[in-house]
Motif scaffolding. Structure first.
Motif, mmCIF file in Angstrom:
data_model
loop_
_atom_site.group_PDB
_atom_site.id
_atom_site.type_symbol
_atom_site.label_atom_id
_atom_site.label_comp_id
_atom_site.label_asym_id
_atom_site.label_seq_id
_atom_site.Cartn_x
_atom_site.Cartn_y
_atom_site.Cartn_z
ATOM 1 N N GLY A 1 0.759 -1.126 -0.333
ATOM 2 C CA GLY A 1 0.284 -0.096 -0.286
ATOM 3 C C GLY A 1 0.883 1.583 -0.068
ATOM 4 O O GLY A 1 2.239 1.375 0.046
ATOM 5 N N VAL A 2 0.022 2.407 -0.388
ATOM 6 C CA VAL A 2 1.021 3.585 -0.518
ATOM 7 C C VAL A 2 -0.007 4.754 -0.158
ATOM 8 O O VAL A 2 -1.468 4.540 0.029
ATOM 9 C CB VAL A 2 1.754 3.923 -1.413
ATOM 10 C CG1 VAL A 2 0.122 4.167 -2.901
ATOM 11 C CG2 VAL A 2 2.385 4.882 -1.773
ATOM 12 N N ALA A 3 0.434 5.958 0.820
ATOM 13 C CA ALA A 3 -0.568 6.651 0.722
ATOM 14 C C ALA A 3 0.109 8.174 -0.458
ATOM 15 O O ALA A 3 1.282 8.222 0.053
ATOM 16 C CB ALA A 3 -0.411 7.204 2.118
ATOM 17 N N PHE A 4 -1.144 8.820 -0.732
ATOM 18 C CA PHE A 4 -0.578 10.058 -1.368
ATOM 19 C C PHE A 4 -1.149 11.439 -0.688
ATOM 20 O O PHE A 4 -2.783 11.470 -0.708
ATOM 21 C CB PHE A 4 -1.526 9.902 -2.781
ATOM 22 C CG PHE A 4 -0.428 11.263 -3.687
ATOM 23 C CD1 PHE A 4 0.660 11.446 -4.388
ATOM 24 C CD2 PHE A 4 -1.856 11.339 -4.176
ATOM 25 C CE1 PHE A 4 0.679 12.187 -5.794
ATOM 26 C CE2 PHE A 4 -1.494 12.960 -5.075
ATOM 27 C CZ PHE A 4 -0.292 13.209 -5.567
ATOM 28 N N LYS A 5 -0.177 12.203 -0.717
ATOM 29 C CA LYS A 5 -1.060 13.807 0.082
ATOM 30 C C LYS A 5 -0.887 14.225 -1.270
ATOM 31 O O LYS A 5 -0.597 15.308 -2.379
ATOM 32 C CB LYS A 5 -0.014 14.218 0.443
ATOM 33 C CG LYS A 5 0.356 15.633 0.957
ATOM 34 C CD LYS A 5 1.081 16.176 2.224
ATOM 35 C CE LYS A 5 2.083 15.146 2.745
ATOM 36 N NZ LYS A 5 3.143 15.795 3.742
ATOM 37 N N LEU A 6 -2.451 14.852 -1.369
ATOM 38 C CA LEU A 6 -2.805 15.993 -2.129
ATOM 39 C C LEU A 6 -3.063 17.223 -1.952
ATOM 40 O O LEU A 6 -3.648 17.078 -0.849
ATOM 41 C CB LEU A 6 -4.031 15.140 -3.058
ATOM 42 C CG LEU A 6 -5.149 15.410 -4.251
ATOM 43 C CD1 LEU A 6 -3.924 16.156 -5.471
ATOM 44 C CD2 LEU A 6 -6.638 15.417 -4.350
ATOM 45 N N LEU A 7 -2.464 17.970 -2.590
ATOM 46 C CA LEU A 7 -2.853 19.376 -1.661
ATOM 47 C C LEU A 7 -3.698 20.731 -3.281
ATOM 48 O O LEU A 7 -3.104 20.443 -4.415
ATOM 49 C CB LEU A 7 -1.888 20.095 -1.441
ATOM 50 C CG LEU A 7 -0.422 19.494 -0.799
ATOM 51 C CD1 LEU A 7 0.884 20.001 -1.073
ATOM 52 C CD2 LEU A 7 -1.111 19.245 0.838
ATOM 53 N N VAL A 8 -4.991 20.691 -2.943
ATOM 54 C CA VAL A 8 -5.664 21.769 -3.846
ATOM 55 C C VAL A 8 -6.163 23.012 -2.625
ATOM 56 O O VAL A 8 -6.354 23.006 -1.985
ATOM 57 C CB VAL A 8 -6.632 20.757 -4.121
ATOM 58 C CG1 VAL A 8 -7.660 22.061 -4.656
ATOM 59 C CG2 VAL A 8 -6.804 19.554 -4.149
ATOM 60 N N GLY A 9 -5.693 24.072 -3.567
ATOM 61 C CA GLY A 9 -5.270 24.685 -3.316
ATOM 62 C C GLY A 9 -4.649 25.966 -2.020
ATOM 63 O O GLY A 9 -4.878 26.946 -1.560
ATOM 64 N N VAL A 10 -3.918 25.069 -1.565
ATOM 65 C CA VAL A 10 -2.630 24.999 -0.213
ATOM 66 C C VAL A 10 -1.781 24.252 -0.637
ATOM 67 O O VAL A 10 -1.600 23.981 -1.387
ATOM 68 C CB VAL A 10 -3.731 24.577 1.049
ATOM 69 C CG1 VAL A 10 -4.722 24.375 1.451
ATOM 70 C CG2 VAL A 10 -3.808 22.918 0.387
ATOM 71 N N GLN A 11 -0.487 25.363 0.373
ATOM 72 C CA GLN A 11 1.025 24.938 0.326
ATOM 73 C C GLN A 11 1.002 24.073 1.419
ATOM 74 O O GLN A 11 0.334 24.925 2.199
ATOM 75 C CB GLN A 11 1.356 25.862 -0.216
ATOM 76 C CG GLN A 11 1.457 26.321 -1.432
ATOM 77 C CD GLN A 11 2.286 27.267 -2.124
ATOM 78 O OE1 GLN A 11 3.034 28.214 -1.668
ATOM 79 N NE2 GLN A 11 2.291 27.633 -3.555
ATOM 80 N N GLU A 12 1.947 23.491 1.974
ATOM 81 C CA GLU A 12 2.959 22.632 2.748
ATOM 82 C C GLU A 12 3.690 23.748 3.615
ATOM 83 O O GLU A 12 4.288 24.617 2.287
ATOM 84 C CB GLU A 12 3.240 21.409 2.925
ATOM 85 C CG GLU A 12 2.056 20.557 3.153
ATOM 86 C CD GLU A 12 3.031 19.720 3.276
ATOM 87 O OE1 GLU A 12 4.310 18.504 2.132
ATOM 88 O OE2 GLU A 12 1.996 18.445 4.057
ATOM 89 N N PRO A 13 3.753 24.250 4.396
ATOM 90 C CA PRO A 13 4.865 25.327 5.498
ATOM 91 C C PRO A 13 6.503 24.795 4.736
ATOM 92 O O PRO A 13 5.977 23.621 5.578
ATOM 93 C CB PRO A 13 4.402 25.768 6.585
ATOM 94 C CG PRO A 13 3.423 24.389 6.702
ATOM 95 C CD PRO A 13 2.797 24.106 5.070
ATOM 96 N N PRO A 14 6.580 25.187 4.493
ATOM 97 C CA PRO A 14 8.452 24.925 4.272
ATOM 98 C C PRO A 14 9.027 24.665 6.053
ATOM 99 O O PRO A 14 8.222 24.838 6.479
ATOM 100 C CB PRO A 14 9.118 26.449 3.658
ATOM 101 C CG PRO A 14 8.633 27.431 3.786
ATOM 102 C CD PRO A 14 6.701 26.482 4.346
ATOM 103 N N PRO A 15 9.494 23.475 5.604
ATOM 104 C CA PRO A 15 10.144 22.295 6.722
ATOM 105 C C PRO A 15 11.501 23.779 7.834
ATOM 106 O O PRO A 15 11.742 24.801 6.714
ATOM 107 C CB PRO A 15 11.074 21.816 6.766
ATOM 108 C CG PRO A 15 11.087 21.855 5.218
ATOM 109 C CD PRO A 15 10.411 22.504 4.518
ATOM 110 N N THR A 16 11.361 23.972 9.534
ATOM 111 C CA THR A 16 12.211 24.604 9.877
ATOM 112 C C THR A 16 13.343 24.531 9.560
ATOM 113 O O THR A 16 13.962 22.903 9.507
ATOM 114 C CB THR A 16 11.980 24.414 11.114
ATOM 115 O OG1 THR A 16 10.360 25.152 11.451
ATOM 116 C CG2 THR A 16 12.302 26.052 12.218
#
Length: 183
Positions: free
Chosen positions: A152-167
């Motif tokens: 199995g696998v999990a896929f992260k779908l981002l729609v209209g948002v962005q993940e904050p950059p890592p510190t």
């Protein structure tokens, strides 16, 4: 006679110890003909190590995203890969919450032909009603060499948002630790 025991003369101690040390070190180093070592051991040590791979895998890729004012339509590619003949292979996918596939369902399955090993792909659309971060799960199941396979696998779908950059701290990316120090 009290005090007299059976002792080897002192001169014999040195050669016995030297023979014992030489024999053990030659066996540990893998010299040909050393006791306890199979012939050809040295050649085996010089070969690179190859990590085992699972006989099947599944991946999810974003092909395109048609962005609407709120939400959109994501076209996803589900790819099953098998390194050995896999019978009865099925790709399953599930979308969370209020997301649906183009047919209105929140779960889909596809039978794929992996009997000859190789790769099979399926493309489908997912309707996303609002912007956000979503995790889509996918898996491939089947039977290889008489044994069941489940990957199995999990896929992260981002729609209209962005993940904050890592510190970044002192030139390194800082990740949040586990509560309690991982204990």
């Amino acid at each position: 006679m009290p005090g007299k025991g059976r002792h080897f003369p002192r001169l014999l101690h040195v050669p016995l110890v030297a023979l014992l040390v030489a024999g053990l070190s030659s066996a540990a180093l893998g010299f040909p003909g050393a006791p306890g070592k199979a012939k050809g051991t040295r050649k085996l040590l010089s070969q690179p190590t190859v990590d085992p791979e699972p006989p099947a895998a599944v991946t999810v890729e974003l092909v395109s995203l048609q962005k609407n004012p709120n939400g959109g339509v994501a076209s996803l590619l589900f790819r099953a890969n098998a390194t050995v003949s896999t019978e009865g292979a099925v790709i399953s996918a599930r979308v969370p919450g209020n997301l649906v596939f183009s047919d209105g369902s929140n779960a889909k399955t596809w039978n794929v032909d992996l009997v000859a090993a190789g790769t099979q792909s399926v493309t489908t659309d997912v309707i996303v009603p609002q912007d956000g971060k979503y995790v889509i799960s996918a898996e491939v199941t089947g039977t290889a060499k008489g044994k069941p396979i489940h990957r199995g696998v999990a896929f992260k779908l981002l729609v209209g948002v962005q993940e904050p950059p890592p510190t970044v701290k002192d030139g390194a990316i800082e990740y949040a630790g586990s509560p309690g120090g991982g204990v």
